[in-house]
Design a protein around this motif. Structure first.
Motif, PDB file in Angstrom:
ATOM      1  N   ARG A  24       0.810  -1.228   0.000  1.00 32.14           N
ATOM      2  CA  ARG A  24       0.000   0.000   0.000  1.00 32.14           C
ATOM      3  C   ARG A  24       0.842   1.277   0.000  1.00 32.14           C
ATOM      4  N   ILE A  25       2.098   1.171   0.468  1.00 26.77           N
ATOM      5  CA  ILE A  25       2.913   2.387   0.639  1.00 26.77           C
ATOM      6  C   ILE A  25       4.204   2.233  -0.158  1.00 26.77           C
ATOM      7  N   ASP A  26       4.441   3.159  -1.061  1.00 27.15           N
ATOM      8  CA  ASP A  26       5.624   3.105  -1.922  1.00 27.15           C
ATOM      9  C   ASP A  26       6.891   3.194  -1.051  1.00 27.15           C
ATOM     10  N   PRO A  27       7.757   2.168  -1.104  1.00 26.86           N
ATOM     11  CA  PRO A  27       8.968   2.225  -0.257  1.00 26.86           C
ATOM     12  C   PRO A  27       9.908   3.370  -0.640  1.00 26.86           C
ATOM     13  N   ASP A  28       9.698   3.978  -1.826  1.00 27.97           N
ATOM     14  CA  ASP A  28      10.507   5.166  -2.146  1.00 27.97           C
ATOM     15  C   ASP A  28       9.997   6.381  -1.362  1.00 27.97           C
ATOM     16  N   ALA A  29       8.714   6.368  -1.031  1.00 25.41           N
ATOM     17  CA  ALA A  29       8.151   7.486  -0.252  1.00 25.41           C
ATOM     18  C   ALA A  29       8.550   7.351   1.213  1.00 25.41           C
ATOM     19  N   ILE A  30       8.406   6.145   1.744  1.00 29.69           N
ATOM     20  CA  ILE A  30       8.821   5.879   3.138  1.00 29.69           C
ATOM     21  C   ILE A  30       9.585   4.548   3.144  1.00 29.69           C
ATOM     22  N   PRO A  31      10.916   4.607   3.093  1.00 29.54           N
ATOM     23  CA  PRO A  31      11.699   3.361   3.072  1.00 29.54           C
ATOM     24  C   PRO A  31      11.578   2.585   4.386  1.00 29.54           C
ATOM     25  N   VAL A  32      11.872   1.287   4.276  1.00 26.19           N
ATOM     26  CA  VAL A  32      11.712   0.400   5.437  1.00 26.19           C
ATOM     27  C   VAL A  32      13.069  -0.169   5.868  1.00 26.19           C
ATOM     28  N   SER A  33      13.294  -0.185   7.175  1.00 23.86           N
ATOM     29  CA  SER A  33      14.467  -0.855   7.750  1.00 23.86           C
ATOM     30  C   SER A  33      14.001  -2.080   8.527  1.00 23.86           C
ATOM     31  N   ILE A  34      14.870  -3.077   8.578  1.00 25.49           N
ATOM     32  CA  ILE A  34      14.586  -4.264   9.397  1.00 25.49           C
ATOM     33  C   ILE A  34      15.613  -4.310  10.523  1.00 25.49           C
ATOM     34  N   LEU A  35      15.114  -4.327  11.754  1.00 29.49           N
ATOM     35  CA  LEU A  35      15.996  -4.579  12.900  1.00 29.49           C
ATOM     36  C   LEU A  35      15.835  -6.067  13.195  1.00 29.49           C
ATOM     37  N   SER A  36      16.828  -6.841  12.779  1.00 33.31           N
ATOM     38  CA  SER A  36      16.645  -8.289  12.645  1.00 33.31           C
ATOM     39  C   SER A  36      16.854  -9.059  13.952  1.00 33.31           C
ATOM     40  N   ASN A  37      16.459 -10.325  13.887  1.00 29.05           N
ATOM     41  CA  ASN A  37      16.749 -11.252  14.963  1.00 29.05           C
ATOM     42  C   ASN A  37      17.625 -12.373  14.397  1.00 29.05           C
ATOM     43  N   PRO A  38      18.940 -12.167  14.324  1.00 25.46           N
ATOM     44  CA  PRO A  38      19.823 -13.132  13.670  1.00 25.46           C
ATOM     45  C   PRO A  38      19.718 -14.561  14.214  1.00 25.46           C
ATOM     46  N   THR A  39      19.418 -14.703  15.497  1.00 22.53           N
ATOM     47  CA  THR A  39      19.459 -16.032  16.126  1.00 22.53           C
ATOM     48  C   THR A  39      18.624 -17.068  15.378  1.00 22.53           C
TER      49      THR A  39
END
Ligand code: SF4
Length: 419
Positions: A186-201
């Motif tokens: 629904r939301i263009d990632p160029d308008a509001i980019p997304v970051s992932i704060l991951s769970n590597p485990t």
């Protein structure tokens, strides 16, 4: 730049016992207590099975309702105020520029990190949705409601970025994909980019790739501890928590490969017992790999296994903030800097005049994190008062003013230069 000699005598700017840094032997977490069986794994919450209804504000109910991702997410108080979901005002800022989301489950996070308000040991006395995290409450909201509000006009939104924090839970990969897709549909990632704060485990290379394929822009790993020894003490075996330094690095290097330069990074908490030299060597290592560091000042989170320990003295924090900024954005190398026998910065490796200009620009002392729409060295993620109270700001969520700069220079022990 001439060397700075650090005082260790007591001053209002220094930490407990007059120290201007937090040493390793002082920063020992307490051991987690045994959780009663009837409180384990969110049993207490699930037994009540109250159906979720709209927005859930922490501490307003006696029992947290049975809410879980991907239908529900928690969001920071600052994000809830910015979205108009909660009332309230924040000192010095009208809104936050980052929509920080947290996956949520009645069982909560299954890790037990010593500095974290979401840690598993807290299930003994506080339901997951009621736990404080980075000093604030995190209301739970249907993800569909958040997307509906932001999708009305993403380009006009106050948010420069959205970030999904995965926590440690068997469902967190699958639900992260669903939440991310719900957003990017629904939301263009160029308008509001997304970051992932991951769970590597619990993640694999394919999981990292999937977040990229679904439209994530930046992938970060919360190393949090600056050395393997500290990592083990605060997030691994030392507190009956499942995380391993090596696995965190494996996933960060996968992210480097998949997301590319400047699109991956690591969170680091300053003041948990590492030296300034340790943390700045790590910052340099990340820069050499093509990534960034996002710094947090240690704060004794209420209810955590480190809530009895001193917050990072501002002197230590300011030195690391300034040196990290120089390494991350001004091409100064850690090997050009000088350190004393306690690992404290004594020389930043550039001329006094250059250093003075950089200090006065104030950007080095603002919250660090993934970039927004202003410029690369100004973070979208401003986390208002996530690592300090407004009365003694560690990371400035706004451009520091003249009176703030005066205080910062005092904390750095670098007086204003005379013309
Ligand atoms: S994994 Fe993250 S959310 Fe869970 S206890 Fe550790 S720091 Fe907190």
């Amino acid at each position: 730049m001439s060397c700075i000699e650090h005082k260790t005598t007591s001053s209002p700017e220094n930490g407990e016992a007059g120290r201007d840094y937090n040493p390793f032997d002082v920063m020992e977490p307490r051991a987690p207590l045994k959780t009663p069986v009837d409180r384990k794994n969110g049993k207490h919450v699930k037994a009540n099975d109250i159906p979720p209804q709209g927005v859930y504000l922490p501490n307003n109910n006696i029992l947290a309702p049975h809410m879980k991702s991907p239908e529900y997410v928690q969001l920071s108080t600052a994000a809830a105020i910015t979205l108009g979901i909660m009332g309230g005002r924040m000192y010095g800022c009208e809104c936050t520029r980052c929509l920080n989301l947290l996956l949520t489950y009645p069982e909560g996070c299954r890790a037990n990190c010593a500095y974290c308000g979401l840690a598993r040991h807290r299930e003994a006395d506080r339901d997951y949705a009621d736990r404080n995290f980075i000093r604030v409450d995190w209301p739970a909201v249907p993800m569909a409601d958040i997307v509906d509000i932001v999708a009305q006009d993403p380009h006009a939104s106050s948010f420069h970025r959205m970030c999904i924090s995965m926590i440690t839970h068997p469902r967190s990969e699958k639900d992260t994909f669903t939440v991310l897709k719900q957003w990017t549909d629904r939301i263009d990632p160029d308008a509001i980019p997304v970051s992932i704060l991951s769970n590597p485990t619990t993640m694999t290379r394919d999981d990292v790739q999937r977040t990229k394929d679904l439209g994530a822009d930046i992938f970060t790993v919360a190393l949090d501890a600056a050395t393997p020894e500290l990592f083990d003490r605060t997030r691994g075996k030392g507190v009956q928590s499942p995380h391993k330094w090596s696995k965190y690095w494996d996933i960060m290097l996968e992210a480097r490969d998949i997301f590319g330069p400047q699109k991956f990074g690591a969170h680091i908490i300053v003041g948990m017992g590492e030296t300034e030299y340790d943390v700045l060597t790590l910052v340099q290592q990340l820069v050499d790999l093509g990534g960034h560091s996002h710094m947090f000042c240690f704060f004794p989170e209420q209810g955590s296994l480190m809530d009895h320990l001193p917050a990072t003295p501002r002197d230590q924090w300011r030195r690391v903030q300034l040196a990290r900024y120089l390494i991350d954005y001004r091409d100064v190398r850690v090997d050009k800097m000088r350190f004393d026998e306690l690992g404290r910065v004594t020389d930043y490796g550039i001329s006094e005049a250059e250093l003075s200009d950089i200090i006065d620009a104030g950007i080095a002392f603002r919250t660090s994190g993934c970039p927004g729409k202003f410029q690369d060295d100004i973070s979208a993620c401003d986390r208002p008062y996530g690592d300090s109270p407004p009365s003694d700001i560690a990371s400035y969520p706004f451009p520091p003013k003249k009176k703030d700069m005066k205080r910062i220079r005092k904390q750095l022990d670098i007086p204003v230069m005379l013309e």
